[in-house]
Design a protein around this motif. Structure first.
Motif, PDB file in Angstrom:
ATOM      1  N   THR A 177      19.620 -33.034  -6.134  1.00  0.00           N
ATOM      2  CA  THR A 177      18.630 -33.015  -7.215  1.00  0.00           C
ATOM      3  C   THR A 177      17.830 -34.317  -7.244  1.00  0.00           C
ATOM      4  O   THR A 177      18.237 -35.332  -6.667  1.00  0.00           O
ATOM      5  N   GLN A 178      16.726 -34.297  -7.966  1.00  0.00           N
ATOM      6  CA  GLN A 178      15.937 -35.517  -8.141  1.00  0.00           C
ATOM      7  C   GLN A 178      16.745 -36.573  -8.885  1.00  0.00           C
ATOM      8  O   GLN A 178      16.654 -37.762  -8.577  1.00  0.00           O
ATOM      9  N   GLU A 179      17.546 -36.144  -9.841  1.00  0.00           N
ATOM     10  CA  GLU A 179      18.385 -37.097 -10.572  1.00  0.00           C
ATOM     11  C   GLU A 179      19.339 -37.825  -9.621  1.00  0.00           C
ATOM     12  O   GLU A 179      19.518 -39.047  -9.717  1.00  0.00           O
ATOM     13  N   GLN A 180      19.952 -37.092  -8.697  1.00  0.00           N
ATOM     14  CA  GLN A 180      20.860 -37.718  -7.734  1.00  0.00           C
ATOM     15  C   GLN A 180      20.103 -38.690  -6.825  1.00  0.00           C
ATOM     16  O   GLN A 180      20.574 -39.790  -6.548  1.00  0.00           O
TER      17      GLN A 180
ATOM     18  N   HIS B 151      26.000 -28.075  -1.406  1.00  0.00           N
ATOM     19  CA  HIS B 151      25.753 -29.001  -2.511  1.00  0.00           C
ATOM     20  C   HIS B 151      24.248 -29.175  -2.643  1.00  0.00           C
ATOM     21  O   HIS B 151      23.571 -29.513  -1.668  1.00  0.00           O
ATOM     22  N   GLN B 152      23.719 -28.955  -3.850  1.00  0.00           N
ATOM     23  CA  GLN B 152      22.290 -29.116  -4.083  1.00  0.00           C
ATOM     24  C   GLN B 152      21.975 -30.583  -4.416  1.00  0.00           C
ATOM     25  O   GLN B 152      22.624 -31.184  -5.272  1.00  0.00           O
TER      26      GLN B 152
ATOM     27  N   GLU C  37      19.898 -27.434  -0.440  1.00  0.00           N
ATOM     28  CA  GLU C  37      21.351 -27.388  -0.456  1.00  0.00           C
ATOM     29  C   GLU C  37      21.856 -27.742   0.932  1.00  0.00           C
ATOM     30  O   GLU C  37      21.314 -27.270   1.937  1.00  0.00           O
TER      31      GLU C  37
ATOM     32  N   VAL D  70      14.076 -32.460  -2.010  1.00  0.00           N
ATOM     33  CA  VAL D  70      14.703 -32.326  -3.309  1.00  0.00           C
ATOM     34  C   VAL D  70      15.012 -30.842  -3.556  1.00  0.00           C
ATOM     35  O   VAL D  70      14.237 -29.963  -3.181  1.00  0.00           O
ATOM     36  N   ASN D  71      16.160 -30.582  -4.115  1.00  0.00           N
ATOM     37  CA  ASN D  71      16.689 -29.252  -4.437  1.00  0.00           C
ATOM     38  C   ASN D  71      17.169 -28.451  -3.230  1.00  0.00           C
ATOM     39  O   ASN D  71      17.640 -27.326  -3.402  1.00  0.00           O
TER      40      ASN D  71
END
Length: 155
Positions: free
Chosen positions: A29-32, A26-27, A108, A105-106
């Motif tokens: 992300t900055q949004e998460q 699962h990556q 996995e 960030v980013n």
């Protein structure tokens, strides 16, 4: 890898001391990371300010909150094991937990699980699971620990 299917205490018991499997990657992300910051009211700049993190941070970029990585366990655990005949599952506790490496960030991550022990508590199954959150292409995991789940099966 195929999910292990469990439907009873006896099914769990067969796997004591064995690897249960690994989830998909699962990556993060900055949004998460930002959404987690809002949900937990933890807006520390090492998580939420990419420019500052690149300039001043020890990691060269933003990092996921340690508790964000831990909060992924239910999602990733569901990829490792399928439980039939289930009335209810409860996250019961954490026997030990060590955050070993920051997750950038980013990156996995995936969950690697091994069944430490199961106990039948008058029909409720207490499962102790050794977990490791692996970071793709990294030797050290994000965390290791022993998580405890209670499984209440249908009669």
């Amino acid at each position: 890898m195929a999910k292990i299917t469990i439907g009873s205490f006896e099914d769990f018991e067969k796997y004591i001391g064995q690897d249960l499997g690994v989830s998909d990657y699962h990556q993060i992300t900055q949004e998460q990371i930002n959404q987690f910051a809002v949900a937990t009211i933890d807006h520390q700049w090492i998580h939420t300010d990419p420019e500052r993190a690149k300039k001043e941070g020890a990691f060269g970029d933003t990092i996921a909150h340690g508790y964000l990585t831990l909060s992924l366990v239910p999602y990733l655990w569901d990829q490792v094991i399928h439980v039939n005949n289930l009335k209810m599952m409860v996250n019961y506790g954490i026997e030990s937990l060590r955050f070993a490496q920051a997750v950038l960030v980013n990156n996995e991550v995936r969950l690697n699980a091994n069944l430490k022990n199961v106990v039948n508590l008058r029909g409720t199954v207490k499962a102790e699971v050794n977990v490791k959150l692996e970071i793709k292409d990294q030797k050290k995991p994000a965390f290791t620990g022993v998580l405890v789940f209670l499984y209440h099966f249908e009669s």
